[in-house]
Design a protein around this motif. Structure first.
Motif, PDB file in Angstrom:
ATOM      1  N   MET A  79       0.830  -1.207   0.000  1.00 23.00           N
ATOM      2  CA  MET A  79       0.000   0.000   0.000  1.00 23.00           C
ATOM      3  C   MET A  79       0.861   1.253   0.000  1.00 23.00           C
ATOM      4  N   ASN A  80       1.947   1.225   0.778  1.00 17.50           N
ATOM      5  CA  ASN A  80       2.874   2.360   0.780  1.00 17.50           C
ATOM      6  C   ASN A  80       3.507   2.547  -0.596  1.00 17.50           C
ATOM      7  N   TYR A  82       2.258   1.505  -3.482  1.00 13.22           N
ATOM      8  CA  TYR A  82       1.175   1.959  -4.371  1.00 13.22           C
ATOM      9  C   TYR A  82       0.977   3.468  -4.238  1.00 13.22           C
ATOM     10  N   ASN A  83       0.850   3.949  -3.004  1.00 20.83           N
ATOM     11  CA  ASN A  83       0.625   5.382  -2.778  1.00 20.83           C
ATOM     12  C   ASN A  83       1.780   6.211  -3.341  1.00 20.83           C
ATOM     13  N   TYR A  84       2.997   5.760  -3.135  1.00 17.60           N
ATOM     14  CA  TYR A  84       4.176   6.476  -3.638  1.00 17.60           C
ATOM     15  C   TYR A  84       4.194   6.498  -5.166  1.00 17.60           C
ATOM     16  N   GLN A  85       3.958   5.345  -5.771  1.00 20.02           N
ATOM     17  CA  GLN A  85       4.099   5.240  -7.226  1.00 20.02           C
ATOM     18  C   GLN A  85       2.971   5.910  -7.993  1.00 20.02           C
ATOM     19  N   THR A  86       1.785   6.005  -7.402  1.00 20.18           N
ATOM     20  CA  THR A  86       0.659   6.589  -8.137  1.00 20.18           C
ATOM     21  C   THR A  86       0.539   8.094  -7.926  1.00 20.18           C
ATOM     22  N   MET A  87       1.507   8.693  -7.250  1.00 17.76           N
ATOM     23  CA  MET A  87       1.516  10.151  -7.094  1.00 17.76           C
ATOM     24  C   MET A  87       2.060  10.847  -8.340  1.00 17.76           C
ATOM     25  N   HIS A  92       5.466   5.647 -11.807  1.00 23.01           N
ATOM     26  CA  HIS A  92       4.430   4.663 -12.157  1.00 23.01           C
ATOM     27  C   HIS A  92       4.894   3.719 -13.259  1.00 23.01           C
ATOM     28  N   ARG A 117      -4.696  -1.539  -9.404  1.00 21.99           N
ATOM     29  CA  ARG A 117      -5.596  -0.871  -8.451  1.00 21.99           C
ATOM     30  C   ARG A 117      -5.256  -1.379  -7.067  1.00 21.99           C
ATOM     31  N   PRO A 118      -5.690  -0.666  -6.027  1.00 25.92           N
ATOM     32  CA  PRO A 118      -5.504  -1.226  -4.683  1.00 25.92           C
ATOM     33  C   PRO A 118      -6.501  -2.377  -4.481  1.00 25.92           C
ATOM     34  N   TRP A 132      -3.993  -8.244  -4.749  1.00 27.86           N
ATOM     35  CA  TRP A 132      -3.250  -7.167  -5.399  1.00 27.86           C
ATOM     36  C   TRP A 132      -3.104  -7.499  -6.869  1.00 27.86           C
TER      37      TRP A 132
END
Length: 150
Positions: A79-80, A82-87, A92, A117-118, A132
């Motif tokens: 999740m961390n 994912y959040n980092y890469q989709t910013m 990405h 997607r998450p 995932w």
């Protein structure tokens, strides 16, 4: 040759924001890891007179699904990541996933991998799992011949 164990599966994802174990020891659910082609490799067209043609797609895209137990600490790491890469598009789609069955010689390498997607989150009586999903633009697959000689 007739024995399989997920304990022989070594899997990992590397990319911006981390390097994460996805194989044995990661809290992978019973349903495990699935790697499937996005498109058929061949398209066939038949003519009105019975003739036909094949078209070979230059496509090695795959979808990867990793199912983790709800209580696996790997969920938080993913999740961390994912959040980092989709910013940003800068981070990405730059992951690599490798899956190896060391007892059989199977080796799958997936490149240019992005989080699809998450996971859908379910809260119920039993903990369940988090799925995932990832999209890979390119892949190389080698299936081994069986248990290596010791």
């Amino acid at each position: 040759m007739s024995t399989y164990s997920f304990l022989d599966v070594v899997a990992a994802m590397n990319g911006p924001g981390g390097s994460i174990n996805l194989g044995a020891g990661a809290g992978v659910a019973e349903e495990g890891i699935t790697i499937e082609s996005v498109n058929d490799k061949n398209t066939m067209i038949n003519g009105a007179d019975g003739s036909g043609q094949h078209s070979l797609r230059a496509d090695n895209a795959k979808t990867v699904t990793v199912r983790l137990l709800k209580t696996s600490p790997i969920n938080a790491l993913l999740m961390n990541m994912y959040n980092y890469q989709t910013m940003s598009s800068v981070t990405h789609g730059k992951n690599t996933i490798s899956v190896r069955d060391i007892a059989r010689g199977d080796a799958i390498t997936l490149e240019k991998v992005a989080f699809k997607r998450p996971p859908n989150l379910e809260f119920q009586i039993e903990a369940g799992m988090n799925e995932w999903q990832f999209d890979a633009i390119d892949s190389t697959t080698v299936l081994g011949v069986g248990t290596p000689e010791i």
